[in-house]
Design a protein around this motif. Structure first.
Motif, PDB file in Angstrom:
ATOM      1  N   GLY A 110     -13.098  19.338 -62.270  1.00  0.00           N
ATOM      2  CA  GLY A 110     -12.269  20.774 -62.061  1.00  0.00           C
ATOM      3  C   GLY A 110     -11.335  20.792 -60.925  1.00  0.00           C
ATOM      4  N   TYR A 111     -12.044  20.183 -59.615  1.00  0.00           N
ATOM      5  CA  TYR A 111     -11.015  20.574 -58.578  1.00  0.00           C
ATOM      6  C   TYR A 111     -10.207  19.379 -58.726  1.00  0.00           C
ATOM      7  CZ  TYR A 111     -10.240  21.206 -53.564  1.00  0.00           C
ATOM      8  OH  TYR A 111      -9.520  21.700 -52.371  1.00  0.00           O
ATOM      9  N   LEU A 112     -10.551  18.200 -59.060  1.00  0.00           N
ATOM     10  CA  LEU A 112      -9.459  17.168 -59.106  1.00  0.00           C
ATOM     11  C   LEU A 112      -8.354  17.635 -60.109  1.00  0.00           C
ATOM     12  CD1 LEU A 112     -11.769  13.933 -58.926  1.00  0.00           C
ATOM     13  CD2 LEU A 112     -10.061  14.883 -57.092  1.00  0.00           C
ATOM     14  N   LEU A 166     -19.561  24.583 -54.811  1.00  0.00           N
ATOM     15  CA  LEU A 166     -20.323  23.867 -55.933  1.00  0.00           C
ATOM     16  C   LEU A 166     -20.153  22.335 -55.434  1.00  0.00           C
ATOM     17  CD1 LEU A 166     -19.374  25.429 -59.304  1.00  0.00           C
ATOM     18  CD2 LEU A 166     -21.590  25.697 -57.691  1.00  0.00           C
ATOM     19  N   CYS A 167     -19.119  21.720 -54.783  1.00  0.00           N
ATOM     20  CA  CYS A 167     -19.031  20.643 -54.321  1.00  0.00           C
ATOM     21  C   CYS A 167     -19.813  20.183 -53.135  1.00  0.00           C
ATOM     22  CB  CYS A 167     -17.557  20.145 -54.093  1.00  0.00           C
ATOM     23  SG  CYS A 167     -16.645  20.203 -55.708  1.00  0.00           S
ATOM     24  N   ALA A 202     -17.160  10.590 -56.483  1.00  0.00           N
ATOM     25  CA  ALA A 202     -16.685   9.373 -55.563  1.00  0.00           C
ATOM     26  C   ALA A 202     -15.166   9.811 -55.061  1.00  0.00           C
ATOM     27  CB  ALA A 202     -17.033   8.254 -56.004  1.00  0.00           C
ATOM     28  N   ARG A 203     -14.397  10.098 -56.042  1.00  0.00           N
ATOM     29  CA  ARG A 203     -12.989  10.222 -56.020  1.00  0.00           C
ATOM     30  C   ARG A 203     -12.739  11.385 -55.061  1.00  0.00           C
ATOM     31  NH1 ARG A 203      -8.307   9.606 -54.312  1.00  0.00           N
ATOM     32  NH2 ARG A 203      -6.864  10.503 -55.520  1.00  0.00           N
ATOM     33  N   TYR A 204     -13.516  12.617 -55.288  1.00  0.00           N
ATOM     34  CA  TYR A 204     -13.456  13.772 -54.534  1.00  0.00           C
ATOM     35  C   TYR A 204     -13.736  13.595 -53.078  1.00  0.00           C
ATOM     36  CZ  TYR A 204     -14.813  18.510 -52.792  1.00  0.00           C
ATOM     37  OH  TYR A 204     -14.584  19.672 -52.178  1.00  0.00           O
TER      38      TYR A 204
END
Length: 120
Positions: free
Chosen positions: A17-19, A81-82, A118-120
């Motif tokens: 969602g963030y990405l 959440l992250c 991993a990307r975040y």
């Protein structure tokens, strides 16, 4: 049940969602693509990894989770959440992945969650 459905579903929504540009859980759950992804994770990956839960209607519980995530009054941020994800992924999502791999189950939703983390 809580760890593999509620907590792991938070992980399933927050990084992707963030990405994707969302900042709140309710924004993610307003997108049918994401709610389908979450329910698919819960049905096909999270639920098969659970021992039977007597007296609990898992289908109703999963619907309630998505309804709760979608509630704009809660205003739960994806950043929250992250947070501390290096502690959360191993506790909540990887047990599902391990179970699914050991039993020949699918991980087609869990895999992109780990990749998005991993990307975040």
């Amino acid at each position: 049940m809580k760890l593999r459905l509620l907590n792991a579903s938070h992980q399933a929504m927050c990084y992707l969602g963030y990405l994707s540009g969302y900042r709140y859980a309710h924004e993610v759950c307003a997108d049918p693509l994401f709610t389908g992804f979450l329910l698919g994770y819960m049905d096909e990956e999270g639920t098969p990894s659970l021992a039977p839960v007597p007296g609990v209607d898992l289908d109703a519980y999963k619907r309630q989770l998505v309804e709760r995530f979608a509630n704009p009054e809660i205003r739960d941020t994806l950043a929250r959440l992250c947070a501390e994800s290096s502690d959360r992924i191993p506790k909540w999502l990887l047990p599902v992945v391990r179970h699914q791999l050991a039993t020949g189950g699918e991980i087609r939703r869990s895999a992109p969650v780990v990749a998005s983390w991993a990307r975040y």
